[in-house]
Design an enzyme around this catalytic site. Structure first.
Site, mmCIF file in Angstrom:
data_model
loop_
_atom_site.group_PDB
_atom_site.id
_atom_site.type_symbol
_atom_site.label_atom_id
_atom_site.label_comp_id
_atom_site.label_asym_id
_atom_site.label_seq_id
_atom_site.Cartn_x
_atom_site.Cartn_y
_atom_site.Cartn_z
ATOM 1 N N SER A 170 0.812 -1.219 0.000
ATOM 2 C CA SER A 170 0.000 0.000 0.000
ATOM 3 C C SER A 170 0.841 1.261 0.000
ATOM 4 C CB SER A 170 -0.956 0.008 1.193
ATOM 5 O OG SER A 170 -0.251 -0.148 2.412
ATOM 6 N N ASP A 204 -2.786 5.535 12.077
ATOM 7 C CA ASP A 204 -2.007 5.138 10.902
ATOM 8 C C ASP A 204 -0.673 5.866 10.961
ATOM 9 O OD1 ASP A 204 -0.846 4.602 8.482
ATOM 10 O OD2 ASP A 204 -2.580 5.126 7.266
ATOM 11 N N HIS A 236 1.483 4.966 6.624
ATOM 12 C CA HIS A 236 1.297 5.707 5.378
ATOM 13 C C HIS A 236 1.596 7.188 5.600
ATOM 14 C CE1 HIS A 236 -1.204 2.034 5.064
ATOM 15 N NE2 HIS A 236 -0.617 1.978 3.872
#
Length: 344
Positions: A77, A318, A321
């Site tokens: 990702s 998160d 990312h």
């Protein structure tokens, strides 16, 4: 001699080239300003190599180099995160057209018709064939990795790709079981007394070696960039145990802890040097996009918990990312310089 990847972050009063208003393709999950992040200091830093300058991204120059080509981001990702950043940067010159998306939104293709340029995201967390481990009917979160069998989700596309940006090391440091020739040879992060324990670096090496060997055997004239591992910045826990990242400034070079991720980066560097020597005879080019040092210094650039709090989920952050706009845009400024180097 200029080393683009050895430097430090310096203040930048100009800030990012795009915003969450000017770019229509920013994914919901990394649109940090939309989710209400109040501190915007993280936007006003630029990567400064020690002995030279890194030019700001030039969308016109990038599209001129890749005109008539196909570029694919192959990896997990975070590879997708970089591709989405590039979409925003390139949209300043030409609006991209979304021409393909699979049902799970893991494989996407965009086109820039005016430049006959195709941009792809090919999801492959390990590069090799992987199946999630199931014990007593429950998923364990770990995988069976077949280190000598590649993931067809990306290999079936390699014949059409001119530029491949390959990454993927963040999934390896978990409880995975390793196979070669269909036989179990060991595991990582496991406590099984009957199975040999390997470090994650061993599996990373075998996976990247297999991927590069395949490319060199199957292709001629392809340009491969390996984007080195990008560290997460979880503190006081992990994804599932309450880890968070709420820093509002980056680290200096002196504050960075060069731990396990640096070892994984070194494995990637060694494998790309090996592939480069063999690839030269095939007309293939292999280069590094070495972002590890730069990103170790940016604990302030992650989405954190803003998204999850907005949708009513607490205690989930998160810290892997990267916000858009944000430090990840530097990856594509570096990519442009590497494209200039390999296109001459």
């Amino acid at each position: 001699m200029c080393d683009l990847f050895d430097g430090r972050w310096v203040p930048d009063k100009d800030g990012p080239l795009y915003s969450n208003f000017s770019c229509a393709t920013i994914p919901f999950s990394v649109n940090c300003l939309f989710h209400g992040r109040n501190n915007r200091d993280f936007l006003y830093w630029r990567w400064k190599p020690e002995r030279c300058q890194l030019p700001r991204f030039d969308s016109k120059a990038f599209l001129s180099i890749v005109q008539g080509k196909t570029m694919a981001f192959i990896g997990d990702s975070l590879a997708r995160n970089q591709m989405e950043s590039l979409l925003c940067l390139l949209s300043m010159e030409e609006a991209p057209r979304n021409v393909y998306k699979d049902a799970e939104d893991k494989f996407k293709t965009w086109q820039f018709p005016h430049h006959n340029f195709t941009l792809m995201a090919l999801r492959s967390n390990y590069l090799v064939h992987a199946t999630e481990r199931v014990v007593n009917g429950s998923f364990t979160g770990g995988f069976n990795l077949h280190l000598d069998k590649l993931d067809g989700n990306w290999t079936r596309n390699i014949s059409t790709i001119d530029h491949a940006i390959i990454s993927g090391a963040n999934w390896f440091p978990k409880q995975n079981y390793l196979y070669e020739g269909g036989n179990l040879i060991g595991c990582t992060f496991c406590d099984d007394p009957n199975v040999r324990v390997f470090g994650a670096g061993f599996a990373i090496r075998r996976a990247f070696e297999a991927a590069f060997n395949y490319i060199n055997e199957e292709r001629k004239g392809v340009v491969v960039f390996v984007r080195t591992i990008s560290s997460s910045h979880f503190e006081h826990g992990t994804w599932k145990s309450g880890g968070f990242c709420n820093r509002t400034r980056g680290f200096s070079r002196e504050e960075v802890d060069f731990g396990g991720d640096w070892d994984y980066r070194n494995v990637q560097v060694e494998e790309i040097e090996r592939a480069k020597r063999y690839g030269e005879n095939r007309g293939n080019k292999f280069e590094m996009l070495d972002v590890t040092r730069a990103m170790l210094m940016r604990p302030d650039g992650h989405p954190g918990g803003a998204l999850w709090e907005k949708v009513g989920i607490k205690g989930y952050n998160d810290c892997l990312h990267w916000c858009m706009p944000g430090p990840i845009d530097t990856w594509n400024e570096l990519l442009l310089q590497m494209l200039r180097k390999t296109s001459t």
